[in-house]
Design a protein around this motif. Structure first.
Motif, PDB file in Angstrom:
ATOM      1  N   ASN A   1      13.687 -46.533   9.920  1.00 28.60           N
ATOM      2  CA  ASN A   1      12.685 -45.860  10.753  1.00 28.60           C
ATOM      3  C   ASN A   1      11.665 -45.117   9.902  1.00 28.60           C
ATOM      4  O   ASN A   1      10.524 -44.904  10.317  1.00 28.60           O
ATOM      5  CB  ASN A   1      13.374 -44.880  11.705  1.00 28.60           C
ATOM      6  CG  ASN A   1      14.247 -45.589  12.723  1.00 28.60           C
ATOM      7  OD1 ASN A   1      13.893 -46.653  13.225  1.00 28.60           O
ATOM      8  ND2 ASN A   1      15.402 -45.018  13.023  1.00 28.60           N
ATOM      9  N   VAL A   2      12.083 -44.687   8.717  1.00 27.31           N
ATOM     10  CA  VAL A   2      11.179 -44.100   7.730  1.00 27.31           C
ATOM     11  C   VAL A   2      11.222 -44.988   6.501  1.00 27.31           C
ATOM     12  O   VAL A   2      12.299 -45.391   6.051  1.00 27.31           O
ATOM     13  CB  VAL A   2      11.589 -42.658   7.362  1.00 27.31           C
ATOM     14  CG1 VAL A   2      10.664 -42.101   6.279  1.00 27.31           C
ATOM     15  CG2 VAL A   2      11.587 -41.765   8.594  1.00 27.31           C
ATOM     16  N   VAL A   3      10.051 -45.315   5.969  1.00 29.18           N
ATOM     17  CA  VAL A   3       9.960 -46.168   4.784  1.00 29.18           C
ATOM     18  C   VAL A   3       9.321 -45.352   3.664  1.00 29.18           C
ATOM     19  O   VAL A   3       8.255 -44.755   3.848  1.00 29.18           O
ATOM     20  CB  VAL A   3       9.121 -47.430   5.059  1.00 29.18           C
ATOM     21  CG1 VAL A   3       9.016 -48.279   3.788  1.00 29.18           C
ATOM     22  CG2 VAL A   3       9.732 -48.243   6.190  1.00 29.18           C
ATOM     23  N   ILE A   4       9.977 -45.311   2.530  1.00 31.53           N
ATOM     24  CA  ILE A   4       9.458 -44.588   1.364  1.00 31.53           C
ATOM     25  C   ILE A   4       9.253 -45.565   0.224  1.00 31.53           C
ATOM     26  O   ILE A   4      10.115 -46.399  -0.048  1.00 31.53           O
ATOM     27  CB  ILE A   4      10.422 -43.458   0.935  1.00 31.53           C
ATOM     28  CG1 ILE A   4      10.425 -42.339   1.983  1.00 31.53           C
ATOM     29  CG2 ILE A   4      10.034 -42.895  -0.429  1.00 31.53           C
ATOM     30  CD1 ILE A   4      11.356 -41.195   1.657  1.00 31.53           C
ATOM     31  N   THR A   5       8.097 -45.482  -0.416  1.00 27.35           N
ATOM     32  CA  THR A   5       7.843 -46.281  -1.609  1.00 27.35           C
ATOM     33  C   THR A   5       7.865 -45.367  -2.827  1.00 27.35           C
ATOM     34  O   THR A   5       7.452 -44.212  -2.766  1.00 27.35           O
ATOM     35  CB  THR A   5       6.480 -46.978  -1.537  1.00 27.35           C
ATOM     36  OG1 THR A   5       5.421 -46.006  -1.424  1.00 27.35           O
ATOM     37  CG2 THR A   5       6.415 -47.898  -0.329  1.00 27.35           C
ATOM     38  N   MET A   6       8.350 -45.896  -3.917  1.00 27.21           N
ATOM     39  CA  MET A   6       8.307 -45.164  -5.176  1.00 27.21           C
ATOM     40  C   MET A   6       8.315 -46.152  -6.324  1.00 27.21           C
ATOM     41  O   MET A   6       8.705 -47.312  -6.158  1.00 27.21           O
ATOM     42  CB  MET A   6       9.463 -44.169  -5.297  1.00 27.21           C
ATOM     43  CG  MET A   6      10.836 -44.787  -5.332  1.00 27.21           C
ATOM     44  SD  MET A   6      12.135 -43.574  -5.750  1.00 27.21           S
ATOM     45  CE  MET A   6      11.830 -42.276  -4.575  1.00 27.21           C
TER      46      MET A   6
ATOM     47  N   LYS B   1       5.193 -42.437  -1.528  1.00 30.82           N
ATOM     48  CA  LYS B   1       4.625 -42.249  -0.194  1.00 30.82           C
ATOM     49  C   LYS B   1       5.706 -42.480   0.853  1.00 30.82           C
ATOM     50  O   LYS B   1       6.691 -43.193   0.611  1.00 30.82           O
ATOM     51  CB  LYS B   1       3.466 -43.221   0.074  1.00 30.82           C
ATOM     52  CG  LYS B   1       2.192 -42.934  -0.722  1.00 30.82           C
ATOM     53  CD  LYS B   1       1.093 -43.905  -0.337  1.00 30.82           C
ATOM     54  CE  LYS B   1      -0.243 -43.545  -0.981  1.00 30.82           C
ATOM     55  NZ  LYS B   1      -0.222 -43.727  -2.430  1.00 30.82           N
ATOM     56  N   ALA B   2       5.521 -41.884   2.026  1.00 30.11           N
ATOM     57  CA  ALA B   2       6.444 -42.076   3.141  1.00 30.11           C
ATOM     58  C   ALA B   2       5.656 -42.524   4.362  1.00 30.11           C
ATOM     59  O   ALA B   2       4.515 -42.085   4.578  1.00 30.11           O
ATOM     60  CB  ALA B   2       7.201 -40.779   3.444  1.00 30.11           C
ATOM     61  N   TYR B   3       6.261 -43.396   5.167  1.00 24.42           N
ATOM     62  CA  TYR B   3       5.586 -43.981   6.318  1.00 24.42           C
ATOM     63  C   TYR B   3       6.517 -44.022   7.529  1.00 24.42           C
ATOM     64  O   TYR B   3       7.729 -44.164   7.387  1.00 24.42           O
ATOM     65  CB  TYR B   3       5.179 -45.435   6.045  1.00 24.42           C
ATOM     66  CG  TYR B   3       4.458 -45.689   4.760  1.00 24.42           C
ATOM     67  CD1 TYR B   3       3.081 -45.847   4.737  1.00 24.42           C
ATOM     68  CD2 TYR B   3       5.159 -45.817   3.556  1.00 24.42           C
ATOM     69  CE1 TYR B   3       2.415 -46.109   3.546  1.00 24.42           C
ATOM     70  CE2 TYR B   3       4.503 -46.079   2.370  1.00 24.42           C
ATOM     71  CZ  TYR B   3       3.120 -46.230   2.369  1.00 24.42           C
ATOM     72  OH  TYR B   3       2.481 -46.486   1.194  1.00 24.42           O
TER      73      TYR B   3
ATOM     74  N   LEU C   1      16.530 -44.973   6.832  1.00 27.72           N
ATOM     75  CA  LEU C   1      15.605 -44.937   5.709  1.00 27.72           C
ATOM     76  C   LEU C   1      15.620 -46.240   4.915  1.00 27.72           C
ATOM     77  O   LEU C   1      16.671 -46.792   4.636  1.00 27.72           O
ATOM     78  CB  LEU C   1      15.998 -43.782   4.774  1.00 27.72           C
ATOM     79  CG  LEU C   1      15.225 -43.585   3.476  1.00 27.72           C
ATOM     80  CD1 LEU C   1      13.778 -43.233   3.762  1.00 27.72           C
ATOM     81  CD2 LEU C   1      15.891 -42.483   2.644  1.00 27.72           C
ATOM     82  N   SER C   2      14.408 -46.707   4.581  1.00 25.57           N
ATOM     83  CA  SER C   2      14.255 -47.832   3.645  1.00 25.57           C
ATOM     84  C   SER C   2      13.456 -47.345   2.447  1.00 25.57           C
ATOM     85  O   SER C   2      12.427 -46.697   2.614  1.00 25.57           O
ATOM     86  CB  SER C   2      13.515 -49.001   4.312  1.00 25.57           C
ATOM     87  OG  SER C   2      14.265 -49.587   5.340  1.00 25.57           O
ATOM     88  N   LEU C   3      13.930 -47.667   1.261  1.00 28.73           N
ATOM     89  CA  LEU C   3      13.186 -47.375   0.044  1.00 28.73           C
ATOM     90  C   LEU C   3      12.712 -48.688  -0.549  1.00 28.73           C
ATOM     91  O   LEU C   3      13.533 -49.546  -0.898  1.00 28.73           O
ATOM     92  CB  LEU C   3      14.052 -46.613  -0.954  1.00 28.73           C
ATOM     93  CG  LEU C   3      14.389 -45.196  -0.499  1.00 28.73           C
ATOM     94  CD1 LEU C   3      15.882 -45.053  -0.301  1.00 28.73           C
ATOM     95  CD2 LEU C   3      13.876 -44.168  -1.489  1.00 28.73           C
TER      96      LEU C   3
END
Length: 313
Positions: free
Chosen positions: A86-91, A158-160, A3-5
């Motif tokens: 592998n999953v990128v989340i922005t906040m 959002k998640a990508y 995970l990347s935030l």
């Protein structure tokens, strides 16, 4: 890395420690291998000092610092380039987005195979007149134009899938249209999740009313570029031809009347000048199509396309 935030920020020094601790607790409970990428968009407070301090406490904290304020889109674009998860989340960094939403967003990407999941702040704590009403109008227009039926395009949470953020480019103020950009790149499975919207705890909002005006202008831009970016002549040529033919038709009608009746004065008729203007505008549109094609053909990305998979190459 799981995970990347990616968290863009502008003058949010007060909220960063609490946000980081909260994210760390959530990720520790879920057993994620993660990174937090703070993108300081030209803060004038001590936000960068706080990020450096947090880096000493958490090795997962990383930072990008702009020399000046470039905007949220630029911050997200640089964060996407740096992201390894592998999953990128922005906040957002203001604590109005809850890190407790992270596990469900990750699950929707991993298990339900969404390309992109957008948050929907169904219950909001913003000013209803200055933010909620314009936001509803903006979202309705975007749904109509894009064909993507999300309730809240502008939600920062959002998640990508990793491939999505590595395939798109976010510039100008296009961050609010990332679902639209993703769709134009061939990522069709776009979902939505109701998320908690929290009242702002520190500081004040960094966005004014002008973002809604810019938003509608950007919507027109992204729609045009998405449909005709690689074939501008299909747009300009079509309308140029139609406008020119309309002017030519009016001119032919006037000339026929002149041949039938020699006393018929062409230049005294408003239709004469309308026909002249239409013919000129039609030719200009057609020439604009040719110029756009030349620009497009010489673009370094003229033949860059999203490829899902290759076999034997």
């Amino acid at each position: 890395m799981d995970l990347s935030l990616v968290i863009p920020l502008l003058n949010e020094a007060e909220s960063l420690p609490e946000l980081t601790h909260w994210i760390h607790d959530v990720c520790q409970r879920q057993g994620y291998a993660y990174e937090i990428i703070f993108v300081d968009d030209g803060s004038t407070d001590n936000s960068w000092d706080v990020i450096e301090s947090l880096r000493q406490q958490y090795m997962q904290v990383k930072g990008i610092r702009f020399q000046r304020n470039y905007g949220k889109s630029a911050a997200l674009n640089e964060g996407f380039k740096a992201a390894q998860g592998n999953v990128v989340i922005t906040m957002d960094a203001d604590l109005q987005d809850s890190p407790d939403e992270i596990p469900d967003l990750v699950r929707m990407i991993r298990e339900e195979q969404y390309d992109l999941v957008s948050g929907w702040k169904k219950k909001r704590y913003d000013n209803k007149l200055t933010k909620n009403l314009p936001s509803k109008l903006f979202n309705a227009a975007t749904r109509k134009v894009s064909g993507i039926y999300l309730h809240d395009f502008n939600c920062g949470l959002k998640a990508y899938r990793k491939k999505v953020v590595k395939s798109i480019e976010v510039y100008g103020e296009m961050h609010r249209y990332i679902p639209v950009i993703a769709k134009w790149h061939g990522f069709r499975k776009i979902g939505e999740k109701v998320v908690e919207h929290r009242a702002r705890k520190y500081g004040t909002t960094k966005f004014g009313w002008e973002r809604f005006v810019n938003g509608f202008l950007d919507l027109a831009s992204i729609t045009f570029v998405g449909k005709f970016g690689k074939r501008p002549m299909h747009f300009f040529g079509l309308w140029g031809t139609l406008v020119f033919l309309l002017g030519f038709g009016i001119s032919a009608f006037l000339i026929i009347n002149k041949l039938i009746d020699p006393t018929y004065y062409l230049t005294s008729k408003p239709a004469f000048y309308i026909a002249l203007v239409l013919a000129i505008v039609g030719v200009q549109l057609f020439l604009a199509g040719f110029v756009s094609e030349l620009v497009s053909r010489n673009s370094p990305e003229r033949n860059v396309y999203g490829i899902e998979e290759k076999l034997g190459l």
